[in-house]
Design a protein around this motif. Structure first.
Motif, short mmCIF file in Angstrom:
data_model
loop_
_atom_site.label_atom_id
_atom_site.label_comp_id
_atom_site.label_asym_id
_atom_site.label_seq_id
_atom_site.Cartn_x
_atom_site.Cartn_y
_atom_site.Cartn_z
N MET A 71 -5.23 -33.26 -34.85
CA MET A 71 -4.52 -33.21 -36.12
C MET A 71 -3.01 -33.30 -35.92
SD MET A 71 -6.37 -33.35 -38.70
CE MET A 71 -7.56 -34.36 -37.84
N LYS B 95 -4.78 -39.18 -44.59
CA LYS B 95 -3.78 -38.24 -44.06
C LYS B 95 -2.36 -38.74 -44.38
CE LYS B 95 -5.06 -34.79 -42.00
NZ LYS B 95 -5.45 -33.51 -42.70
N HIS C 280 -4.06 -19.68 -37.94
CA HIS C 280 -3.53 -20.14 -39.22
C HIS C 280 -2.86 -19.02 -40.01
CE1 HIS C 280 -6.31 -23.96 -39.45
NE2 HIS C 280 -5.64 -23.86 -38.32
N ARG D 252 -14.29 -24.39 -30.95
CA ARG D 252 -14.98 -24.43 -32.24
C ARG D 252 -16.26 -23.58 -32.26
NH1 ARG D 252 -12.07 -29.17 -32.63
NH2 ARG D 252 -11.56 -29.74 -34.76
N PRO E 255 -5.48 -24.13 -33.72
CA PRO E 255 -6.84 -23.64 -33.94
C PRO E 255 -6.88 -22.60 -35.08
CG PRO E 255 -6.38 -23.78 -31.60
CD PRO E 255 -5.08 -24.07 -32.30
N1 LIG Z 1 -8.53 -31.96 -42.13
C1 LIG Z 1 -9.40 -32.41 -41.25
O1 LIG Z 1 -10.15 -33.36 -41.50
C2 LIG Z 1 -9.45 -31.78 -39.88
C3 LIG Z 1 -10.06 -32.46 -38.79
C4 LIG Z 1 -10.03 -31.85 -37.53
C5 LIG Z 1 -9.46 -30.60 -37.36
N2 LIG Z 1 -8.92 -29.97 -38.45
C6 LIG Z 1 -8.30 -28.63 -38.28
O2 LIG Z 1 -7.06 -28.81 -37.59
C7 LIG Z 1 -6.82 -27.69 -36.71
C8 LIG Z 1 -6.59 -28.25 -35.31
O3 LIG Z 1 -7.77 -28.94 -34.91
P1 LIG Z 1 -7.71 -30.10 -33.79
O4 LIG Z 1 -9.01 -30.81 -33.85
O5 LIG Z 1 -6.45 -30.88 -33.95
O6 LIG Z 1 -7.66 -29.21 -32.48
P2 LIG Z 1 -7.17 -29.63 -31.04
O7 LIG Z 1 -7.84 -28.67 -30.11
O8 LIG Z 1 -7.30 -31.10 -30.82
O9 LIG Z 1 -5.58 -29.32 -31.10
C9 LIG Z 1 -5.06 -28.02 -31.15
C10 LIG Z 1 -3.70 -28.08 -30.44
O10 LIG Z 1 -3.08 -26.80 -30.58
C11 LIG Z 1 -2.50 -26.45 -29.31
N3 LIG Z 1 -2.44 -24.98 -29.27
C12 LIG Z 1 -3.48 -24.12 -29.20
N4 LIG Z 1 -3.03 -22.85 -29.24
C13 LIG Z 1 -1.66 -22.92 -29.33
C14 LIG Z 1 -0.63 -21.96 -29.40
N5 LIG Z 1 -0.89 -20.65 -29.36
N6 LIG Z 1 0.65 -22.38 -29.50
C15 LIG Z 1 0.95 -23.71 -29.52
N7 LIG Z 1 -0.01 -24.68 -29.43
C16 LIG Z 1 -1.30 -24.29 -29.35
C17 LIG Z 1 -3.42 -27.05 -28.27
O11 LIG Z 1 -2.74 -27.23 -27.02
C18 LIG Z 1 -3.81 -28.37 -28.94
O12 LIG Z 1 -2.92 -29.41 -28.59
C19 LIG Z 1 -8.05 -26.80 -36.82
O13 LIG Z 1 -7.77 -25.73 -37.68
C20 LIG Z 1 -9.12 -27.69 -37.43
O14 LIG Z 1 -10.05 -26.97 -38.22
C21 LIG Z 1 -8.87 -30.54 -39.67
#
Ligand SMILES: NC(=O)c1ccc[n+]([C@@H]2O[C@H](COP(=O)([O-])OP(=O)(O)OC[C@H]3O[C@@H](n4cnc5c(N)ncnc54)[C@H](O)[C@@H]3O)[C@@H](O)[C@H]2O)c1
Length: 389
Positions: free
Chosen positions: A15, A340, A87, A177, A83
């Motif tokens: 994201m 998006k 949030h 997840r 994650p």
């Molecule tokens: N709207 C949608 O369609 C959609 C799709 C996928 C994911 N999401 C949501 O987006 C969010 C992220 O999901 P994703 O798939 O991008 O996950 P991801 O694991 O690909 O990315 C998460 C990122 O956060 C970083 N991170 C983790 N903890 C951290 C911290 N404490 N400080 C700084 N960086 C940190 C990680 O290094 C990683 O790069 C989730 O809440 C998920 O539910 C939404």
């Protein structure tokens, strides 16, 4: 013209990369009359990504700790792509600092947390947004337009589903997840919340539900650093982790407007790479949507001549402004990333025109109430009421 300064948190993830792209890209399609966005900071805890991030957003500060941006006076908008378990804490800190906040779904782990955030946002008078982008595909604006024009009459029934198969294989590796500490509501907040966003957008508030949450594979092998969709060969030496949140859910619900709902979602539907559908049945007609035909809505009307009535397929086209922004002809295909980009344009327009747009944290709170009710109902094995706010 206002240039909104954005900090993207979790910038290396799926994201985070899409949000960064969307803020940089939307003026090509939507113009600059409602403002632009500049990504001035990207936070990701993984320092190895810093050089790559710096190239993606030239001039941006690249940081590892989100606390370094929430009070930065240069930043207008905190964009949370972290994650799920982070949030609430990060959004609360951003709101307390008087920032506008855009948060990926689910807004929070519980409705009580989401309530705190929605109330805080109202007190602070800032713009909020939850990342439910699927309904921002213009085909769903078309569905809403048909519903609001009364063309399907009173809604009686909603059927919806969303399935993926990333955990269909019992040997598919563990990731955050599936960890109840990092994602306490599992598939309910992760995927169910998408179906709930369609329900909230097209039908209205849910008043009660009964849900059955299932953990279908109790343990998975751990492969560090693997993101969703990642492939790997197992060595047989892996440690195994317990899956501590739901893989799948089946639910029945009632809406405040009297309609009934039947919904299912999972991450274990082997072969369903991405299945998302809804059907909405009303007293004068019906709508049906299937993501496999991403820009096509099927519409049935009782008012069609006897012997000629049937579902007609309507491809959303340039009659709809957010479709026209990208393409001059129908059926060229707008996909997930365009949704998006539409979302990013709306977030910036909300801020520069001071106009909240769906889905705000208030809508996010309702969606979290549905998630909470699923968790409670499944635990208690009975119907659960959802209070109206
Ligand atoms: N709207 C949608 O369609 C959609 C799709 C996928 C994911 N999401 C949501 O987006 C969010 C992220 O999901 P994703 O798939 O991008 O996950 P991801 O694991 O690909 O990315 C998460 C990122 O956060 C970083 N991170 C983790 N903890 C951290 C911290 N404490 N400080 C700084 N960086 C940190 C990680 O290094 C990683 O790069 C989730 O809440 C998920 O539910 C939404």
């Amino acid at each position: 013209m206002t240039d909104v300064k954005v900090a993207v948190l979790g910038g290396s993830g799926w994201m985070g990369r899409i949000h960064t792209m969307a803020f940089q890209t939307f003026p090509h399609f939507f113009g600059t009359s409602h403002g632009t966005a500049r990504v001035v900071a990207i936070v990701d805890r993984d320092p190895a990504r810093a050089d790559d991030l710096a190239r993606r957003a030239p001039g941006a500060k690249i940081l590892q700790d989100w606390r370094q941006v929430v009070n930065d006076p240069e930043i207008d908008l905190i964009d949370i792509c972290l994650p799920d378990n982070l949030h609430f804490e990060v959004a609360e800190a951003g709101l307390k600092a008087g920032k506008h906040v855009f948060c990926e779904k689910p807004l929070a782990n519980t409705a009580a947390e989401a309530r705190v955030l929605a109330d805080l946002a109202r007190e602070q008078g800032v713009i909020t947004r939850v990342g439910h982008a699927f309904p921002r595909n213009p085909v769903h604006d078309l569905a809403k337009e048909i519903i609001e024009a009364g063309e399907i009459g009173e809604i009686k029934m909603f059927k919806g589903c969303q399935h993926i198969d990333v955990f269909g294989d019992p040997l598919a590796p563990f990731m955050w997840r599936a960890d109840g500490d990092l994602a306490p509501t599992g598939i309910v907040g992760d995927t169910g919340s998408h179906v709930f966003s369609f329900m909230e957008f097209l039908v209205g508030r849910v008043s009660a539900l009964i849900a059955d949450n299932l953990i279908l594979t109790p343990k998975r092998p751990v492969v560090d650093g693997l993101a969703i969709g990642g492939q790997t060969e197992l060595t047989g030496e892996e440690r195994w982790a317990e899956v501590t949140n739901p893989d799948a859910t089946n639910l029945l619900c009632r809406f405040e407007n009297g309609a009934a709902g039947l919904v299912d979602f999972s991450r274990t539907a082997t072969g369903r790479k991405f299945r998302q559908t809804y059907e909405i049945y009303g007293t004068k007609g019906s709508l049906a949507y299937d993501y496999d035909e991403v820009n096509r809505l099927r519409f049935y009307s009782h008012e069609d001549r006897p012997g000629r009535a049937g579902f007609r397929a309507i491809d959303v086209g340039p009659e709809h402004p957010s479709y026209r922004a990208f393409l001059p002809l129908p059926n060229f295909g707008l996909g997930y990333n365009e949704s998006k980009i539409i979302e990013a344009a709306e977030v910036i327009r909300s801020i520069t025109t001071k106009t909240p747009m769906w889905p705000t944290f208030e809508n996010g709170h309702h969606i979290c109430q549905i998630v909470d009710a699923c968790m409670e109902s499944s635990r208690l094995k009975r119907w659960v009421e959802i209070p109206s706010t």
